[in-house]
Design a protein around this motif. Structure first.
Motif, PDB file in Angstrom:
ATOM      1  N   UNK A 149       0.831  -1.192   0.000  1.00 15.49           N
ATOM      2  CA  UNK A 149       0.000   0.000   0.000  1.00 15.49           C
ATOM      3  C   UNK A 149       0.877   1.259   0.000  1.00 15.49           C
ATOM      4  N   UNK A 150       0.313   2.322  -0.586  1.00 14.77           N
ATOM      5  CA  UNK A 150       1.045   3.582  -0.631  1.00 14.77           C
ATOM      6  C   UNK A 150       0.894   4.332   0.694  1.00 14.77           C
ATOM      7  N   UNK A 151       2.013   4.788   1.201  1.00 13.95           N
ATOM      8  CA  UNK A 151       2.029   5.586   2.429  1.00 13.95           C
ATOM      9  C   UNK A 151       2.674   6.923   2.101  1.00 13.95           C
ATOM     10  N   UNK A 152       1.994   8.007   2.442  1.00 20.29           N
ATOM     11  CA  UNK A 152       2.495   9.338   2.106  1.00 20.29           C
ATOM     12  C   UNK A 152       3.405   9.856   3.222  1.00 20.29           C
ATOM     13  N   UNK A 153       4.554  10.363   2.809  1.00 17.46           N
ATOM     14  CA  UNK A 153       5.507  10.963   3.742  1.00 17.46           C
ATOM     15  C   UNK A 153       5.860  12.364   3.262  1.00 17.46           C
ATOM     16  N   UNK A 154       6.019  13.262   4.170  1.00 16.30           N
ATOM     17  CA  UNK A 154       6.411  14.623   3.825  1.00 16.30           C
ATOM     18  C   UNK A 154       7.900  14.658   3.475  1.00 16.30           C
ATOM     19  N   UNK A 155       8.228  15.345   2.370  1.00 22.76           N
ATOM     20  CA  UNK A 155       9.622  15.455   1.976  1.00 22.76           C
ATOM     21  C   UNK A 155      10.383  16.308   2.974  1.00 22.76           C
ATOM     22  N   UNK A 156      11.640  15.951   3.176  1.00 22.27           N
ATOM     23  CA  UNK A 156      12.514  16.786   3.984  1.00 22.27           C
ATOM     24  C   UNK A 156      12.948  17.998   3.159  1.00 22.27           C
ATOM     25  N   UNK A 157      13.538  18.963   3.826  1.00 19.05           N
ATOM     26  CA  UNK A 157      13.994  20.168   3.115  1.00 19.05           C
ATOM     27  C   UNK A 157      15.018  19.814   2.047  1.00 19.05           C
ATOM     28  N   UNK A 158      15.911  18.881   2.363  1.00 13.45           N
ATOM     29  CA  UNK A 158      16.929  18.468   1.386  1.00 13.45           C
ATOM     30  C   UNK A 158      16.295  17.773   0.190  1.00 13.45           C
ATOM     31  N   UNK A 159      15.320  16.896   0.435  1.00 13.74           N
ATOM     32  CA  UNK A 159      14.647  16.210  -0.656  1.00 13.74           C
ATOM     33  C   UNK A 159      13.885  17.192  -1.545  1.00 13.74           C
ATOM     34  N   UNK A 160      13.208  18.157  -0.945  1.00 14.32           N
ATOM     35  CA  UNK A 160      12.483  19.164  -1.715  1.00 14.32           C
ATOM     36  C   UNK A 160      13.435  20.003  -2.555  1.00 14.32           C
ATOM     37  N   UNK A 161      14.603  20.341  -1.955  1.00 21.46           N
ATOM     38  CA  UNK A 161      15.584  21.137  -2.676  1.00 21.46           C
ATOM     39  C   UNK A 161      16.116  20.376  -3.894  1.00 21.46           C
ATOM     40  N   UNK A 162      16.427  19.090  -3.700  1.00 24.46           N
ATOM     41  CA  UNK A 162      16.911  18.269  -4.817  1.00 24.46           C
ATOM     42  C   UNK A 162      15.837  18.131  -5.883  1.00 24.46           C
ATOM     43  N   UNK A 163      14.587  17.962  -5.449  1.00 23.98           N
ATOM     44  CA  UNK A 163      13.471  17.821  -6.373  1.00 23.98           C
ATOM     45  C   UNK A 163      13.329  19.060  -7.257  1.00 23.98           C
ATOM     46  N   UNK A 164      13.334  20.253  -6.649  1.00 23.53           N
ATOM     47  CA  UNK A 164      13.164  21.475  -7.417  1.00 23.53           C
ATOM     48  C   UNK A 164      14.384  21.793  -8.277  1.00 23.53           C
ATOM     49  N   UNK A 165      15.570  21.455  -7.789  1.00 25.37           N
ATOM     50  CA  UNK A 165      16.770  21.653  -8.609  1.00 25.37           C
ATOM     51  C   UNK A 165      16.693  20.789  -9.863  1.00 25.37           C
ATOM     52  N   UNK A 166      16.207  19.543  -9.721  1.00 26.75           N
ATOM     53  CA  UNK A 166      16.043  18.671 -10.875  1.00 26.75           C
ATOM     54  C   UNK A 166      15.078  19.262 -11.890  1.00 26.75           C
ATOM     55  N   UNK A 167      13.951  19.816 -11.399  1.00 23.78           N
ATOM     56  CA  UNK A 167      12.992  20.446 -12.309  1.00 23.78           C
ATOM     57  C   UNK A 167      13.598  21.665 -13.004  1.00 23.78           C
ATOM     58  N   UNK A 168      14.368  22.469 -12.271  1.00 22.21           N
ATOM     59  CA  UNK A 168      14.987  23.662 -12.861  1.00 22.21           C
ATOM     60  C   UNK A 168      16.017  23.285 -13.924  1.00 22.21           C
ATOM     61  N   UNK A 169      16.785  22.234 -13.650  1.00 16.49           N
ATOM     62  CA  UNK A 169      17.760  21.780 -14.648  1.00 16.49           C
ATOM     63  C   UNK A 169      17.044  21.290 -15.908  1.00 16.49           C
ATOM     64  N   UNK A 170      15.970  20.525 -15.713  1.00 16.98           N
ATOM     65  CA  UNK A 170      15.199  20.062 -16.862  1.00 16.98           C
ATOM     66  C   UNK A 170      14.613  21.216 -17.667  1.00 16.98           C
ATOM     67  N   UNK A 171      14.101  22.239 -16.967  1.00 15.57           N
ATOM     68  CA  UNK A 171      13.550  23.406 -17.648  1.00 15.57           C
ATOM     69  C   UNK A 171      14.630  24.160 -18.419  1.00 15.57           C
ATOM     70  N   UNK A 172      15.806  24.276 -17.801  1.00 16.91           N
ATOM     71  CA  UNK A 172      16.915  24.963 -18.469  1.00 16.91           C
ATOM     72  C   UNK A 172      17.347  24.223 -19.732  1.00 16.91           C
ATOM     73  N   UNK A 173      17.419  22.894 -19.657  1.00 18.35           N
ATOM     74  CA  UNK A 173      17.787  22.094 -20.831  1.00 18.35           C
ATOM     75  C   UNK A 173      16.737  22.259 -21.926  1.00 18.35           C
ATOM     76  N   UNK A 174      15.455  22.248 -21.554  1.00 17.75           N
ATOM     77  CA  UNK A 174      14.380  22.425 -22.533  1.00 17.75           C
ATOM     78  C   UNK A 174      14.475  23.781 -23.214  1.00 17.75           C
ATOM     79  N   UNK A 175      14.698  24.855 -22.429  1.00 15.04           N
ATOM     80  CA  UNK A 175      14.796  26.201 -23.002  1.00 15.04           C
ATOM     81  C   UNK A 175      15.992  26.308 -23.936  1.00 15.04           C
ATOM     82  N   UNK A 176      17.119  25.708 -23.537  1.00 16.18           N
ATOM     83  CA  UNK A 176      18.320  25.747 -24.380  1.00 16.18           C
ATOM     84  C   UNK A 176      18.079  25.023 -25.700  1.00 16.18           C
ATOM     85  N   UNK A 177      17.481  23.823 -25.622  1.00  9.81           N
ATOM     86  CA  UNK A 177      17.205  23.058 -26.841  1.00  9.81           C
ATOM     87  C   UNK A 177      16.211  23.778 -27.732  1.00  9.81           C
TER      88      UNK A 177
END
Length: 271
Positions: free
Chosen positions: A9-37
Motif C-alpha cells: 500500500x502507498x504511504x504518504x511521507x512529507x519530503x525533507x527540506x533536502x529532498x524538496x531542494x533536490x526535487x526542485x533543482x532537478x525540475x529547474x535543470x530540466x527546464x533549463x535544458x528544454x529552453x536551451x534546446x
C-alpha cells in the motif's frame, strides 16, 4: 511523496527540506535544458515557412485530389516487388538470425568469452543502422534495384529477430533439456528435441511480427533506388504529379492495413 509499504500500500511521507531542494533543482535543470534546446531549434528554423504550412498543405491537398485512379494499373508490379522485398528479406534474416541467437543465448553458446560477445556485436550492429542507410550503402556496392532492397531488409532484421529468439531460448524449461540429456543425447540432439520445439511458437511470432514491420520499411526503400513502390513515389514527387502521389499513398496504406490484418490473424492462431 508516496512510498510503498511492506504490504504494497502507498504511504504518504512529507519530503525533507533536502529532498524538496533536490526535487526542485532537478525540475529547474530540466527546464533549463528544454529552453536551451528550444532556442537552438528556433535559431535553425525558418518560422515563415512554419506559419505558411497550412496554406501550402491545403494547396497540395487541392492538387492531389481526386487521385489519378487510372494510374493504378502501373502500380501492380511495384507493390508486388515491395511485398517480395519484405518477404524474402524476412526469410533471409530468420535463416541468419537463428544461429546467431543460439550463439548469443547463455544456455546454448559454445563460449561466453568469444562466441557470445561476437553474436551480441552482430545483433547490436545490425539493429543500430536503419534500413534506408543499409540500402544506400548496398546500392553503392551492388547497384540499385530490388536485390539491394532485399539485402537491406535482411541485414536490418537480423538483429531484431536474433535478439527476441535468443531471449526465448534463455527462457525455456530446462527440465526438458535435462531429461533429454540424461538419455545420452548429443548436443545437437538436445537442441533439436529439447530446445527447438519450445521456441517454435516464439520463432513464428517473431517472423510474422518482423514481416509486418518490413512491409512498412520496404515501401520507402524505393526513395533511395532500392526498388518497390517507393520508386514510383519518388518519380511522381520529382515531377510534382500530386494525383499520382495520393494514389500511391492510398495503395501503401492498403498494403500496410492488409499486412497488419494478416499478421494479427497469424499471431492469434499461434498464441
Amino acid at each position: 511523496m508516496p512510498v510503498l509499504s511492506e504490504n504494497g500500500q502507498q504511504v504518504w511521507h512529507r519530503r525533507t527540506t533536502k529532498q524538496s531542494l533536490v526535487h526542485w533543482i532537478g525540475w529547474l535543470i530540466g527546464l533549463a535544458v528544454f529552453v536551451f534546446c528550444w532556442q537552438r531549434i528556433s535559431e535553425a528554423t525558418t518560422w515563415f515557412f512554419v506559419w505558411d504550412a497550412p496554406r501550402i498543405a491545403g494547396d497540395i491537398w487541392d492538387r492531389a485530389t481526386p487521385p489519378r485512379w487510372e494510374y493504378i494499373a502501373q502500380l501492380g508490379r511495384p507493390i508486388w516487388d515491395t511485398l517480395n522485398i519484405a518477404t524474402l528479406g524476412t526469410l533471409i534474416a530468420l535463416v541468419l538470425a537463428i544461429p546467431v541467437a543460439f550463439l548469443a543465448a547463455r544456455n546454448t553458446t559454445p563460449s561466453r568469452l568469444a562466441a557470445r560477445p561476437l553474436a551480441l556485436l552482430v545483433i547490436v550492429s545490425t539493429r543500430s543502422i536503419n534500413s534506408l542507410i543499409w540500402a544506400l550503402l548496398l546500392i553503392a556496392i551492388i547497384g540499385p534495384g530490388v536485390f539491394a532492397g532485399v539485402v537491406a531488409i535482411a541485414i536490418r532484421s537480423v538483429g531484431f529477430c536474433a535478439k527476441l529468439i535468443y531471449e526465448a531460448i534463455e527462457e525455456i524449461d530446462h527440465s526438458q533439456v535435462e531429461a533429454i540429456t540424461a538419455t545420452g543425447a548429443s548436443r545437437w540432439q538436445v537442441m533439436v528435441y529439447g530446445i527447438v520445439p519450445q521456441i517454435l511458437p516464439a520463432l513464428a511470432g517473431v517472423a510474422v511480427f518482423r514481416w509486418d514491420i518490413n512491409i512498412r520499411e520496404s515501401t520507402v526503400l524505393g526513395l533511395v533506388g532500392a526498388g518497390g513502390i517507393g520508386l514510383q513515389l519518388q518519380s511522381s514527387l520529382n515531377v510534382l504529379a500530386w494525383p499520382q502521389v495520393s494514389l500511391i499513398l492510398l495503395v501503401i496504406l492498403a498494403a500496410v492495413v492488409i499486412s497488419e490484418w494478416v499478421s494479427a490473424k497469424v499471431r492469434g492462431a499461434i498464441i
